[in-house]
Design a protein around this motif. Structure first.
Motif, PDB file in Angstrom:
ATOM      1  N   GLU A   2       0.831  -1.208   0.000  1.00  0.00           N
ATOM      2  CA  GLU A   2       0.000   0.000   0.000  1.00  0.00           C
ATOM      3  C   GLU A   2       0.864   1.257   0.000  1.00  0.00           C
ATOM      4  O   GLU A   2       0.475   2.266  -0.582  1.00  0.00           O
ATOM      5  N   GLN A   3       2.029   1.177   0.634  1.00  0.00           N
ATOM      6  CA  GLN A   3       2.909   2.341   0.679  1.00  0.00           C
ATOM      7  C   GLN A   3       3.455   2.662  -0.712  1.00  0.00           C
ATOM      8  O   GLN A   3       3.569   3.828  -1.085  1.00  0.00           O
ATOM      9  N   VAL A   4       3.765   1.639  -1.481  1.00  0.00           N
ATOM     10  CA  VAL A   4       4.253   1.848  -2.842  1.00  0.00           C
ATOM     11  C   VAL A   4       3.142   2.429  -3.706  1.00  0.00           C
ATOM     12  O   VAL A   4       3.373   3.325  -4.530  1.00  0.00           O
ATOM     13  N   GLN A   6       0.824   4.372  -2.789  1.00  0.00           N
ATOM     14  CA  GLN A   6       0.621   5.776  -2.433  1.00  0.00           C
ATOM     15  C   GLN A   6       1.607   6.681  -3.171  1.00  0.00           C
ATOM     16  O   GLN A   6       1.276   7.807  -3.523  1.00  0.00           O
ATOM     17  N   PHE A   7       2.820   6.182  -3.383  1.00  0.00           N
ATOM     18  CA  PHE A   7       3.846   6.992  -4.040  1.00  0.00           C
ATOM     19  C   PHE A   7       3.868   6.824  -5.556  1.00  0.00           C
ATOM     20  O   PHE A   7       4.586   7.540  -6.244  1.00  0.00           O
TER      21      PHE A   7
END
Length: 86
Positions: A2-4, A6-7
């Motif tokens: 999910e962090q990837v 977001q970016f």
């Protein structure tokens, strides 16, 4: 994961920015430096101040240009915009 995600939009924006702005500017700068290195006595140039002149002497970082029959001026090479102008 999910962090990837977001970016991802930010990364895509940077890639687009690189190919549309940074890369063409670097190419243009290389071409300008190559043109400055190829300056020779007798070349007609246009300065960034809008002056058309003929080169009388090429030095390391400067050139001497002839404005008319009696005026010779020392100019920094970086201020030459175009070469071989009529």
């Amino acid at each position: 994961m999910e962090q990837v995600a977001q970016f991802l939009p930010l990364i895509i924006l940077f890639v687009i920015f690189y190919f549309l702005i940074i890369r063409p500017q670097q190419k243009q700068q290389k071409e300008h430096l190559a043109m400055l290195d190829s300056l020779e006595k007798g070349d007609k140039v246009l300065t960034s101040g809008g002056i058309y002149a003929e080169i009388t002497k090429v030095e390391e970082n400067f050139i001497k240009i002839k404005l008319n029959d009696t005026s010779i001026v020392k100019l920094d090479k970086a201020y030459v915009v175009k070469k071989d102008v009529e």
